[in-house]
Motif scaffolding. Sequence first.
Motif, PDB file in Angstrom:
ATOM      1  N   ARG A  57       0.826  -1.202   0.000  1.00 37.10           N
ATOM      2  CA  ARG A  57       0.000   0.000   0.000  1.00 37.10           C
ATOM      3  C   ARG A  57       0.864   1.258   0.000  1.00 37.10           C
ATOM      4  O   ARG A  57       0.443   2.293  -0.498  1.00 37.10           O
ATOM      5  CB  ARG A  57      -0.893   0.074   1.264  1.00 37.10           C
ATOM      6  CG  ARG A  57      -2.061  -0.917   1.290  1.00 37.10           C
ATOM      7  CD  ARG A  57      -1.775  -2.077   2.217  1.00 37.10           C
ATOM      8  NE  ARG A  57      -2.904  -2.981   2.387  1.00 37.10           N
ATOM      9  CZ  ARG A  57      -3.183  -4.016   1.602  1.00 37.10           C
ATOM     10  NH1 ARG A  57      -2.434  -4.275   0.536  1.00 37.10           N
ATOM     11  NH2 ARG A  57      -4.208  -4.814   1.849  1.00 37.10           N
ATOM     12  N   HIS A  95      -7.111   5.181   6.989  1.00 38.38           N
ATOM     13  CA  HIS A  95      -7.929   4.640   8.078  1.00 38.38           C
ATOM     14  C   HIS A  95      -7.056   3.709   8.908  1.00 38.38           C
ATOM     15  O   HIS A  95      -5.911   3.441   8.546  1.00 38.38           O
ATOM     16  CB  HIS A  95      -9.174   3.940   7.535  1.00 38.38           C
ATOM     17  CG  HIS A  95      -8.879   2.731   6.689  1.00 38.38           C
ATOM     18  ND1 HIS A  95      -8.215   2.811   5.481  1.00 38.38           N
ATOM     19  CD2 HIS A  95      -9.155   1.416   6.877  1.00 38.38           C
ATOM     20  CE1 HIS A  95      -8.104   1.591   4.968  1.00 38.38           C
ATOM     21  NE2 HIS A  95      -8.661   0.738   5.799  1.00 38.38           N
ATOM     22  N   ASP A  99      -3.694  -3.337   8.169  1.00 34.70           N
ATOM     23  CA  ASP A  99      -2.861  -3.388   6.964  1.00 34.70           C
ATOM     24  C   ASP A  99      -2.492  -1.992   6.458  1.00 34.70           C
ATOM     25  O   ASP A  99      -1.686  -1.865   5.534  1.00 34.70           O
ATOM     26  CB  ASP A  99      -3.556  -4.204   5.850  1.00 34.70           C
ATOM     27  CG  ASP A  99      -4.918  -3.663   5.458  1.00 34.70           C
ATOM     28  OD1 ASP A  99      -5.681  -3.257   6.355  1.00 34.70           O
ATOM     29  OD2 ASP A  99      -5.226  -3.644   4.249  1.00 34.70           O
ATOM     30  N   HIS A 100      -3.056  -0.950   7.076  1.00 33.17           N
ATOM     31  CA  HIS A 100      -2.726   0.439   6.718  1.00 33.17           C
ATOM     32  C   HIS A 100      -1.955   1.132   7.846  1.00 33.17           C
ATOM     33  O   HIS A 100      -0.946   1.793   7.609  1.00 33.17           O
ATOM     34  CB  HIS A 100      -4.007   1.227   6.391  1.00 33.17           C
ATOM     35  CG  HIS A 100      -4.715   0.665   5.212  1.00 33.17           C
ATOM     36  ND1 HIS A 100      -4.696   1.258   3.972  1.00 33.17           N
ATOM     37  CD2 HIS A 100      -5.436  -0.484   5.062  1.00 33.17           C
ATOM     38  CE1 HIS A 100      -5.378   0.505   3.113  1.00 33.17           C
ATOM     39  NE2 HIS A 100      -5.834  -0.552   3.757  1.00 33.17           N
ATOM     40  N   ASP A 234      -9.287   2.803   1.060  1.00 27.78           N
ATOM     41  CA  ASP A 234     -10.182   1.669   0.830  1.00 27.78           C
ATOM     42  C   ASP A 234     -11.585   2.219   0.636  1.00 27.78           C
ATOM     43  O   ASP A 234     -12.145   2.833   1.538  1.00 27.78           O
ATOM     44  CB  ASP A 234     -10.175   0.726   2.046  1.00 27.78           C
ATOM     45  CG  ASP A 234      -8.924  -0.132   2.122  1.00 27.78           C
ATOM     46  OD1 ASP A 234      -8.039   0.037   1.269  1.00 27.78           O
ATOM     47  OD2 ASP A 234      -8.851  -0.972   3.040  1.00 27.78           O
ATOM     48  N   HIS A 286      -3.273  -1.957  -3.395  1.00 31.25           N
ATOM     49  CA  HIS A 286      -4.092  -2.767  -2.496  1.00 31.25           C
ATOM     50  C   HIS A 286      -4.745  -3.918  -3.269  1.00 31.25           C
ATOM     51  O   HIS A 286      -5.946  -4.151  -3.178  1.00 31.25           O
ATOM     52  CB  HIS A 286      -5.167  -1.846  -1.893  1.00 31.25           C
ATOM     53  CG  HIS A 286      -5.792  -2.324  -0.617  1.00 31.25           C
ATOM     54  ND1 HIS A 286      -6.667  -3.378  -0.567  1.00 31.25           N
ATOM     55  CD2 HIS A 286      -5.699  -1.856   0.643  1.00 31.25           C
ATOM     56  CE1 HIS A 286      -7.081  -3.539   0.680  1.00 31.25           C
ATOM     57  NE2 HIS A 286      -6.503  -2.638   1.436  1.00 31.25           N
TER      58      HIS A 286
HETATM   59 ZN   LIG Z   1      -7.080  -2.143   3.455  1.00 37.05          ZN
END
Ligand SMILES: [Zn+2]
Length: 335
Positions: A57, A95, A99-100, A234, A286
Motif C-alpha cells: 500500500r 484509516h 494493513d494500513h 479503501d 491494495h
Molecule cells: Zn485495506
Amino acid sequence: MLMGDEPTGDNNIMTRAPFLLAALGGLLVTAIQPALAANVKITPLGTHDGEFCALDRAMIFEDPDGTRILYDAGRSVRGAEDPRLGKIDGVLLSHAHGDHLGDIHASKANAGECGKPDFDVTDTPGSNTEKIVVATKAKFFVGGEMNSFFGSRIPAAGGDKAQTVTLRFGGMSKLGGVSIWSVPAVHSNGVAPAFLAGDLAKQMQANGLTADLGPAGGYVLRFSNGLTAYLSGDTGVTADQDAVIRREFNAKLAVLNIGDVFTTGPATAAYVINELVKPNAVIPSHANEAATKDGQLLPNTKTAAFKAAVQVPVYLPLSGKTMEFDAEGKCAAGC
Ligand SMILES: [Zn+2]
C-alpha cells in the motif's frame, strides 16, 4: 575584439560551430531543466523489490520542491529505520485497519512470498505508522476521530502533540508546496483491540469489537507543478468520485485500491476510472495478490483484469521503482 574589427581567416562557420553549439546547448538546458524539475516523483515501498505484492500500500510522493509525503505505511515499510524512507515531511493514513496503520512489518526485504509475505516484527500495541511519525518528526494528517486518538498516542510514543493535524472532509492543509484535502471513502474505520492496552482491550477482544475512529477517507494532493492526484484509500464506488474528485478537483492521476472484498474489485474499479474520476493515468494499489513476477504483470490476476478494463494508461507500483508525473498526470519517466 572590437566591433567591426573583422579578421578574415577566422570568420567562418566551421571555426565558430563549437561556440554556437555550446551556446545553443546552454539555451536548451535552460529551456528543458524547469520541465524536468517540475515532475512529481512517486516511489512505491512494497515488501518485495521490483514487484507489486499482496500487502503493498505504501508510497512516497515527492513534490518538485522536495516535500516528501508517505501514504499508508502499512506493513511493507520496514519500520522507522527503513532506509527507503529518507526525509519524510508528511504522513497520511486513510484509516486505522491493521494493513494500513501497520500492526506488523518485515525486518528485511523480500521475506516470504510476494503473495504471502513474512512479517517478523510486531508493532502492536503501537503501530508502524506512529513509530515512523515520531522518528521522522513528520506532520500526520488524519480525518475522522483519528485526531484525538493519535493526538494522545503520538506524544505517548515520544512525539509532539502538534504533529497530528486534523484534516476532515472539506478542509485543506498545506505542506510545503503541496495542498492536501481529505475526501470521503465508503469503508469502515475500527481500530483493533491489538492496538489498545488494558482491560478495555481485553474485553473488546473477547467480544469481537473494534473501536470506531470515525469515517475512513482518501486524499487529494495538489502539487506545486499543478498535478492533482486522488488517493482513494479503501472504498467502494462513491458519487464523490464524480462530484468531488473529477468535477471539483479535476484529478489527473489516481491511485486506486482494486483488491475486491474490502474495496472495489477490478471491474468496479475500472468503472470508477472510466466513468467517474476520468484521470489521465492510474496506479492500482491494495490488490491483495502477487500481481507481478520479475516485475512483469501476471496474467489471470485482478490487476491484469483491471488493466484490461481501463481506458487510460495503468502503471504498476513496483517496489522501489520511482515514477515521475507531469502536471497532466502523464508519466514522464520510470514507467
Ligand atoms: Zn485495506
